[in-house]
Design a protein around this motif. Sequence first.
Motif, PDB file in Angstrom:
ATOM      1  N   LEU A  21       0.828  -1.207   0.000  1.00  9.14           N
ATOM      2  CA  LEU A  21       0.000   0.000   0.000  1.00  9.14           C
ATOM      3  C   LEU A  21       0.863   1.257   0.000  1.00  9.14           C
ATOM      4  O   LEU A  21       0.384   2.347   0.339  1.00  9.14           O
ATOM      5  N   GLY A  22       2.136   1.103  -0.389  1.00  5.98           N
ATOM      6  CA  GLY A  22       3.035   2.243  -0.518  1.00  5.98           C
ATOM      7  C   GLY A  22       3.731   2.657   0.744  1.00  5.98           C
ATOM      8  O   GLY A  22       4.285   3.764   0.808  1.00  5.98           O
ATOM      9  N   ALA A  23       3.711   1.828   1.778  1.00  7.26           N
ATOM     10  CA  ALA A  23       4.354   2.185   3.040  1.00  7.26           C
ATOM     11  C   ALA A  23       5.853   2.339   2.862  1.00  7.26           C
ATOM     12  O   ALA A  23       6.479   1.607   2.092  1.00  7.26           O
ATOM     13  N   PRO A  24       6.467   3.292   3.577  1.00 11.42           N
ATOM     14  CA  PRO A  24       7.911   3.499   3.472  1.00 11.42           C
ATOM     15  C   PRO A  24       8.684   2.374   4.133  1.00 11.42           C
ATOM     16  O   PRO A  24       8.129   1.584   4.899  1.00 11.42           O
ATOM     17  N   ALA A  25       9.977   2.313   3.850  1.00  8.85           N
ATOM     18  CA  ALA A  25      10.829   1.338   4.510  1.00  8.85           C
ATOM     19  C   ALA A  25      10.794   1.580   6.010  1.00  8.85           C
ATOM     20  O   ALA A  25      10.746   2.727   6.461  1.00  8.85           O
ATOM     21  N   PRO A  26      10.779   0.524   6.822  1.00  7.85           N
ATOM     22  CA  PRO A  26      10.661   0.702   8.270  1.00  7.85           C
ATOM     23  C   PRO A  26      11.879   1.407   8.846  1.00  7.85           C
ATOM     24  O   PRO A  26      12.996   1.266   8.371  1.00  7.85           O
ATOM     25  N   GLY A  27      11.644   2.182   9.881  1.00  6.35           N
ATOM     26  CA  GLY A  27      12.736   2.860  10.554  1.00  6.35           C
ATOM     27  C   GLY A  27      12.230   3.831  11.591  1.00  6.35           C
ATOM     28  O   GLY A  27      11.023   4.119  11.691  1.00  6.35           O
ATOM     29  N   ALA A  28      13.147   4.359  12.399  1.00  6.70           N
ATOM     30  CA  ALA A  28      12.779   5.215  13.514  1.00  6.70           C
ATOM     31  C   ALA A  28      12.191   6.543  13.059  1.00  6.70           C
ATOM     32  O   ALA A  28      11.215   7.039  13.636  1.00  6.70           O
ATOM     33  N   THR A  29      12.765   7.142  12.023  1.00  7.40           N
ATOM     34  CA  THR A  29      12.290   8.448  11.566  1.00  7.40           C
ATOM     35  C   THR A  29      10.851   8.383  11.106  1.00  7.40           C
ATOM     36  O   THR A  29      10.010   9.191  11.503  1.00  7.40           O
ATOM     37  N   ALA A  30      10.535   7.422  10.250  1.00  7.01           N
ATOM     38  CA  ALA A  30       9.174   7.286   9.747  1.00  7.01           C
ATOM     39  C   ALA A  30       8.201   6.985  10.883  1.00  7.01           C
ATOM     40  O   ALA A  30       7.087   7.528  10.926  1.00  7.01           O
ATOM     41  N   THR A  31       8.604   6.141  11.824  1.00  7.14           N
ATOM     42  CA  THR A  31       7.710   5.763  12.915  1.00  7.14           C
ATOM     43  C   THR A  31       7.375   6.960  13.792  1.00  7.14           C
ATOM     44  O   THR A  31       6.215   7.181  14.146  1.00  7.14           O
ATOM     45  N   ARG A  32       8.379   7.745  14.158  1.00  7.85           N
ATOM     46  CA  ARG A  32       8.112   8.925  14.991  1.00  7.85           C
ATOM     47  C   ARG A  32       7.184   9.900  14.284  1.00  7.85           C
ATOM     48  O   ARG A  32       6.288  10.485  14.899  1.00  7.85           O
ATOM     49  N   ALA A  33       7.390  10.102  12.994  1.00  7.03           N
ATOM     50  CA  ALA A  33       6.538  11.025  12.244  1.00  7.03           C
ATOM     51  C   ALA A  33       5.103  10.533  12.189  1.00  7.03           C
ATOM     52  O   ALA A  33       4.152  11.295  12.394  1.00  7.03           O
ATOM     53  N   LEU A  34       4.911   9.254  11.934  1.00 10.10           N
ATOM     54  CA  LEU A  34       3.560   8.696  11.820  1.00 10.10           C
ATOM     55  C   LEU A  34       2.833   8.693  13.153  1.00 10.10           C
ATOM     56  O   LEU A  34       1.630   8.966  13.226  1.00 10.10           O
ATOM     57  N   CYS A  35       3.545   8.393  14.240  1.00 15.34           N
ATOM     58  CA  CYS A  35       2.901   8.202  15.543  1.00 15.34           C
ATOM     59  C   CYS A  35       2.650   9.493  16.299  1.00 15.34           C
ATOM     60  O   CYS A  35       1.930   9.477  17.310  1.00 15.34           O
ATOM     61  N   ASP A  36       3.233  10.608  15.845  1.00 15.55           N
ATOM     62  CA  ASP A  36       3.025  11.880  16.542  1.00 15.55           C
ATOM     63  C   ASP A  36       1.529  12.214  16.564  1.00 15.55           C
ATOM     64  O   ASP A  36       0.877  12.265  15.529  1.00 15.55           O
ATOM     65  N   ARG A  37       0.993  12.466  17.747  1.00 14.07           N
ATOM     66  CA  ARG A  37      -0.454  12.666  17.877  1.00 14.07           C
ATOM     67  C   ARG A  37      -0.886  14.095  17.561  1.00 14.07           C
ATOM     68  O   ARG A  37      -2.099  14.377  17.524  1.00 14.07           O
ATOM     69  N   ARG A  38       0.041  14.985  17.317  1.00 15.20           N
ATOM     70  CA  ARG A  38      -0.293  16.349  16.906  1.00 15.20           C
ATOM     71  C   ARG A  38      -0.025  16.590  15.424  1.00 15.20           C
ATOM     72  O   ARG A  38      -0.839  17.203  14.728  1.00 15.20           O
ATOM     73  N   THR A  39       1.116  16.111  14.950  1.00 17.96           N
ATOM     74  CA  THR A  39       1.490  16.420  13.567  1.00 17.96           C
ATOM     75  C   THR A  39       1.487  15.202  12.657  1.00 17.96           C
ATOM     76  O   THR A  39       1.773  15.323  11.468  1.00 17.96           O
ATOM     77  N   GLY A  40       1.182  14.033  13.203  1.00 20.26           N
ATOM     78  CA  GLY A  40       1.118  12.818  12.395  1.00 20.26           C
ATOM     79  C   GLY A  40      -0.253  12.175  12.492  1.00 20.26           C
ATOM     80  O   GLY A  40      -1.247  12.837  12.826  1.00 20.26           O
ATOM     81  N   VAL A  41      -0.311  10.886  12.219  1.00 22.30           N
ATOM     82  CA  VAL A  41      -1.577  10.159  12.305  1.00 22.30           C
ATOM     83  C   VAL A  41      -1.920   9.868  13.759  1.00 22.30           C
ATOM     84  O   VAL A  41      -3.069   9.946  14.179  1.00 22.30           O
ATOM     85  N   GLY A  42      -0.901   9.516  14.542  1.00 21.28           N
ATOM     86  CA  GLY A  42      -1.083   9.209  15.953  1.00 21.28           C
ATOM     87  C   GLY A  42      -1.283   7.733  16.212  1.00 21.28           C
ATOM     88  O   GLY A  42      -2.188   7.114  15.648  1.00 21.28           O
ATOM     89  N   ALA A  43      -0.399   7.154  17.037  1.00 24.93           N
ATOM     90  CA  ALA A  43      -0.503   5.737  17.387  1.00 24.93           C
ATOM     91  C   ALA A  43       0.534   5.414  18.451  1.00 24.93           C
ATOM     92  O   ALA A  43       1.483   6.178  18.673  1.00 24.93           O
ATOM     93  N   ASP A  44       0.351   4.247  19.083  1.00 18.50           N
ATOM     94  CA  ASP A  44       1.341   3.742  20.031  1.00 18.50           C
ATOM     95  C   ASP A  44       2.483   3.028  19.326  1.00 18.50           C
ATOM     96  O   ASP A  44       3.504   2.728  19.945  1.00 18.50           O
ATOM     97  N   GLY A  45       2.290   2.706  18.051  1.00 21.49           N
ATOM     98  CA  GLY A  45       3.342   2.010  17.319  1.00 21.49           C
ATOM     99  C   GLY A  45       2.932   1.725  15.893  1.00 21.49           C
ATOM    100  O   GLY A  45       1.813   2.029  15.464  1.00 21.49           O
ATOM    101  N   VAL A  46       3.881   1.151  15.155  1.00 27.29           N
ATOM    102  CA  VAL A  46       3.678   0.839  13.740  1.00 27.29           C
ATOM    103  C   VAL A  46       4.051  -0.613  13.492  1.00 27.29           C
ATOM    104  O   VAL A  46       5.061  -1.109  14.008  1.00 27.29           O
ATOM    105  N   LEU A  47       3.228  -1.283  12.720  1.00 27.28           N
ATOM    106  CA  LEU A  47       3.465  -2.668  12.304  1.00 27.28           C
ATOM    107  C   LEU A  47       3.825  -2.643  10.831  1.00 27.28           C
ATOM    108  O   LEU A  47       2.990  -2.329   9.986  1.00 27.28           O
ATOM    109  N   TYR A  48       5.091  -2.945  10.502  1.00 29.09           N
ATOM    110  CA  TYR A  48       5.566  -2.925   9.118  1.00 29.09           C
ATOM    111  C   TYR A  48       5.530  -4.343   8.557  1.00 29.09           C
ATOM    112  O   TYR A  48       6.244  -5.234   9.023  1.00 29.09           O
ATOM    113  N   GLY A  49       4.700  -4.518   7.546  1.00 26.35           N
ATOM    114  CA  GLY A  49       4.627  -5.839   6.937  1.00 26.35           C
ATOM    115  C   GLY A  49       3.339  -6.012   6.161  1.00 26.35           C
ATOM    116  O   GLY A  49       2.509  -5.101   6.109  1.00 26.35           O
ATOM    117  N   PRO A  50       3.156  -7.192   5.576  1.00 28.43           N
ATOM    118  CA  PRO A  50       4.082  -8.342   5.611  1.00 28.43           C
ATOM    119  C   PRO A  50       5.312  -8.094   4.760  1.00 28.43           C
ATOM    120  O   PRO A  50       5.247  -7.434   3.723  1.00 28.43           O
TER     121      PRO A  50
END
Length: 290
Positions: A21-50
Amino acid sequence: MTTLVKYHALGNDYLVADPELGAPAPGATATRALCDRRTGVGADGVLYGPLPGPGADPQGTFRVRVFNADGTECARNANGLRIFARYLREHGRTDRDELTLRTAGGDVRVRLGGPATATCTIDLGPWTHRIPTVADGAEMVGVPLEIEPGTTVHATAVHNGVPHLVALVDDATTELAARIGPGIVGYAGFAERPNAELLTVEDRRTLRVRVWERGVGHTPASGSGACAAACAAHRLGLTDPAVTVVMPGGTVGVEITQDERALLSGPTSLVGRVTLADEFVPLLRTRAPR
């Protein structure tokens, strides 16, 4: 176009980032950006796969990487893996009720609840009461630890793919978890920071638990944390093999089998699909750590 799918398990929320679905390669930078609850989507974590890799097959075994909201990689996560199994079935990756998920912490078996995939059971397998320390790896069962001046808790270590310290307290509250949870997570001497669970035994079949996760802080529910609390209470002789664990987000069931495997059962909920804006996607590669 990058699309993510968001679920939660009793308020413990995760984003599924699927490469198809076009997800970026897994890593810390992408995860922090996605999980930010103010400037991102917001979450406790990211599941990269399959993800492709050794041992993966198109129907029964799937590789996934789990990241905490702070960008650190987690060996495995019980709620996250139950969510990921539901995602695989709902998005046509498998039609099986029983799956194997390959993680950094080892293989995990998940059983989906038939056509209604909202409830599923995960087998976290055996555990140990040892957490690697700087000095040795001795068992910790009911060991007194001074977390702060004047505050001593009796802690039991549980390693079920992720390290936990379970503190038996008279009244497990969110306020107490916020006060002493960081001290438990950061307690000196451990080679790897543990998650913290505050445990109150209501009766032999009911536990009240509050969770302070090392990579998130307070979370309303934790699957592996609920299992850790149940394993600790059982080792201390305080409970029966099957218990209900009550957390702020809701309740789960934990069963300890005769061969000492921990089985976790509980619900998951679909939040929706999120399509990332073109102006946000570059932040997945350039966002600086906080």
